[in-house]
Write an enzyme that holds these catalytic residues in place. Structure first.
Site, PDB file in Angstrom:
ATOM      1  N   ASP A 253       0.842  -1.210   0.000  1.00 62.00           N
ATOM      2  CA  ASP A 253       0.000   0.000   0.000  1.00 62.00           C
ATOM      3  C   ASP A 253       0.874   1.255   0.000  1.00 62.00           C
ATOM      4  OD1 ASP A 253      -2.580   1.415   2.181  1.00 62.00           O
ATOM      5  OD2 ASP A 253      -2.270   1.516   0.000  1.00 62.00           O
TER       6      ASP A 253
ATOM      7  N   LYS B 259       1.963   4.664  -0.996  1.00 66.76           N
ATOM      8  CA  LYS B 259       1.340   5.840  -1.636  1.00 66.76           C
ATOM      9  C   LYS B 259       1.774   7.069  -0.850  1.00 66.76           C
ATOM     10  CE  LYS B 259      -2.851   4.843   1.024  1.00 66.76           C
ATOM     11  NZ  LYS B 259      -4.238   4.398   0.981  1.00 66.76           N
TER      12      LYS B 259
ATOM     13  N   ASN C  25       1.390   7.490   2.832  1.00 66.41           N
ATOM     14  CA  ASN C  25       2.132   6.591   3.734  1.00 66.41           C
ATOM     15  C   ASN C  25       3.631   6.852   3.729  1.00 66.41           C
ATOM     16  OD1 ASN C  25      -0.252   5.389   4.472  1.00 66.41           O
ATOM     17  ND2 ASN C  25      -0.112   3.755   2.949  1.00 66.41           N
TER      18      ASN C  25
ATOM     19  N   ASP D 198       2.249   2.649   7.772  1.00 63.32           N
ATOM     20  CA  ASP D 198       0.976   1.998   7.476  1.00 63.32           C
ATOM     21  C   ASP D 198       1.139   0.615   6.849  1.00 63.32           C
ATOM     22  OD1 ASP D 198      -2.254   3.094   6.258  1.00 63.32           O
ATOM     23  OD2 ASP D 198      -1.504   1.128   6.836  1.00 63.32           O
TER      24      ASP D 198
ATOM     25  N   THR E 230       0.191 -34.880   3.385  1.00 65.15           N
ATOM     26  CA  THR E 230       0.269 -35.730   2.191  1.00 65.15           C
ATOM     27  C   THR E 230      -0.016 -34.813   0.993  1.00 65.15           C
ATOM     28  OG1 THR E 230      -2.099 -36.136   2.218  1.00 65.15           O
ATOM     29  CG2 THR E 230      -0.722 -37.656   3.478  1.00 65.15           C
TER      30      THR E 230
HETATM   31  C1  LIG Z   1       0.888   2.460  11.468  1.00 63.11           C
HETATM   32  C2  LIG Z   1       0.030   3.393  10.714  1.00 63.11           C
HETATM   33  N1  LIG Z   1      -1.092   3.026  10.133  1.00 63.11           N
HETATM   34  N2  LIG Z   1      -1.555   1.772  10.245  1.00 63.11           N
HETATM   35  C3  LIG Z   1      -2.826   1.552   9.793  1.00 63.11           C
HETATM   36  N3  LIG Z   1      -3.382   0.447   9.924  1.00 63.11           N
HETATM   37  N4  LIG Z   1      -3.451   2.588   9.155  1.00 63.11           N
HETATM   38  O1  LIG Z   1      -4.525   2.256   8.390  1.00 63.11           O
HETATM   39  C4  LIG Z   1       0.362   4.826  10.635  1.00 63.11           C
HETATM   40  C5  LIG Z   1      -0.254   5.613   9.681  1.00 63.11           C
HETATM   41  C6  LIG Z   1       0.020   6.969   9.628  1.00 63.11           C
HETATM   42  C7  LIG Z   1       0.921   7.538  10.516  1.00 63.11           C
HETATM   43  N5  LIG Z   1       1.116   8.902  10.435  1.00 63.11           N
HETATM   44  C8  LIG Z   1       1.923   9.631  11.250  1.00 63.11           C
HETATM   45  O2  LIG Z   1       2.660   9.168  12.103  1.00 63.11           O
HETATM   46  C9  LIG Z   1       1.890  11.070  11.040  1.00 63.11           C
HETATM   47  C10 LIG Z   1       1.067  11.768  10.172  1.00 63.11           C
HETATM   48  C11 LIG Z   1       1.382  13.117  10.371  1.00 63.11           C
HETATM   49  C12 LIG Z   1       0.894  14.295   9.798  1.00 63.11           C
HETATM   50  C13 LIG Z   1       1.415  15.518  10.243  1.00 63.11           C
HETATM   51  C14 LIG Z   1       2.410  15.578  11.235  1.00 63.11           C
HETATM   52  C15 LIG Z   1       2.867  14.378  11.793  1.00 63.11           C
HETATM   53  N6  LIG Z   1       3.858  14.404  12.813  1.00 63.11           N
HETATM   54  O3  LIG Z   1       4.292  13.331  13.341  1.00 63.11           O
HETATM   55  O4  LIG Z   1       4.309  15.522  13.159  1.00 63.11           O
HETATM   56  C16 LIG Z   1       2.360  13.164  11.351  1.00 63.11           C
HETATM   57  N7  LIG Z   1       2.672  11.893  11.743  1.00 63.11           N
HETATM   58  C17 LIG Z   1       1.570   6.733  11.447  1.00 63.11           C
HETATM   59  C18 LIG Z   1       1.293   5.382  11.511  1.00 63.11           C
END
Ligand SMILES: C/C(=N\NC(=N)NO)c1ccc(NC(=O)c2cc3cccc([N+](=O)[O-])c3[nH]2)cc1
Length: 319
Positions: free
Chosen positions: A135, A137, A140, A156, A175
């Site tokens: 995924d 993009k 992410n 993500d 088997t």
């Molecule tokens: C693990 C994960 N997603 N997993 C999941 N199942 N999503 O569907 C995941 C997804 C997105 C993020 N995003 C961030 O940590 C993240 C976005 C963002 C935007 C402005 C500013 C900050 N920042 O840390 O300053 C940001 N951090 C961190 C983890």
């Protein structure tokens, strides 16, 4: 929404700093140190039907806690309530790459190259550990600062899969009499092969260089999926005239429909466009700051980050 007690005790959660399809990202301060962290809140109900949801989440948490690479998001803590997951992560002040490439903004080619090289290193590490991201993009890809020259991290792992060689081994213990031939012949490419990530990186590079997506509903009279299946994309001259032929060559070799013909991650790392000592040295410094600090290695000694992994060349570098 109710926060887990443990989370409340250790962190002070404040304002929302990002919002995703499956939840939000909040700014948090670790009470004991006042250090800043990002807390990704994932509501469980946003996952598909119950069965796959828990498996996905367990897989993702397992991956998040197992990975260790400078260009992959690091998890500091993990909590859950009956309706949400709370993942405490390092702060990525630059936010999502998405905000830098949306509304037709093109990155400078040198910046796109620096980001793309780091994404390749991250995905090369995942693949070496039998993990397919699936995924990749702009949403992410996180930036460590608002500066163009910065560290990027892939995040993500909701769609990620761990190449289940173990499952195949278990199957082969039984088997084999009733097993279909393809279980033996296409075993290591069940469903998605590693090559899906190479395609996505091609799309990501296209967007970073040109500011627009290669496959888009407004182009031509085919649906996006038909454009993708046909591998038909257009490099609009106005957008691509100042971009090097080597960069275009990299994109063209990744956006190849047949996964067996598509350039692999390892081949992409050897592509001429990335044999740029200045970019490699900058990436090295961003990814392994401790090394550069104590004794700047003479240029000849600089082993590109990915080759070090490749050759198992062990340095004093701590992971
Ligand atoms: C693990 C994960 N997603 N997993 C999941 N199942 N999503 O569907 C995941 C997804 C997105 C993020 N995003 C961030 O940590 C993240 C976005 C963002 C935007 C402005 C500013 C900050 N920042 O840390 O300053 C940001 N951090 C961190 C983890």
């Amino acid at each position: 929404s109710s926060l887990p007690k443990g989370l409340q005790e250790k962190y002070l959660l404040t304002r929302q700093i990002g919002v995703g399809v499956c939840g939000e990202v909040r700014l948090a301060f670790e009470r004991s140190t006042c250090n800043k962290f990002a807390v990704k809140v994932i509501n469980k109900k946003n996952f598909q039907s119950e069965g796959t949801a828990t498996r996905n989440a367990e897989t993702e948490i397992k991956i998040l806690q197992r990975i260790d690479h400078p260009c992959l998001i690091k998890t500091q803590d993990f909590y859950q309530t009956e309706d949400s997951y709370f993942i405490v992560l390092e702060m990525m002040e630059g936010g999502e790459l998405f905000n830098k490439v949306k509304s037709q903004q093109q990155l400078k080619e040198s910046v796109a190259k620096l980001y793309f090289y780091q994404m390749l290193c991250a995905v090369h590490y995942l693949h070496s550990n039998g993990i397919i991201h699936r995924d990749l993009k702009p949403e992410n890809i996180l930036l460590s600062s608002s500066e163009d020259v910065c560290l990027i991290k892939v995040t993500d792992f909701n769609q990620s899969r761990i190449l289940e060689e173990a499952a195949l081994m278990r199957t082969l213990c039984g088997t084999p009499s009733y097993l279909a031939p393809e279980v033996f012949t296409h075993a290591n490419t069940t469903g998605y092969g590693l090559a899906v990530d190479a395609w996505s990186l091609g799309v990501l590079l296209f967007v970073c260089l040109s500011g627009y997506a290669p496959f888009h509903e407004n182009f031509g009279n085919y649906s996006v999926s038909e454009q993708i299946i046909r591998g038909e994309f257009t490099m609009i001259p106005k957008k691509w005239e100042h971009i090097s032929n080597q960069a275009k060559d990299m994109v063209r070799k990744l956006l190849v429909v047949d996964p067996k013909e598509r350039m692999s991650i390892a081949e992409a790392l050897q592509h001429p466009w990335l044999q740029d000592q200045e970019m490699l040295a900058t990436a090295q410094r961003l990814m392994y700051p401790n090394d550069a600090a104590c004794h700047p290695a003479p240029v000849a000694m600089v082993t590109p980050a990915h080759q070090e992994a490749e050759s198992g060349y062990t340095t004093h570098r701590k992971r």
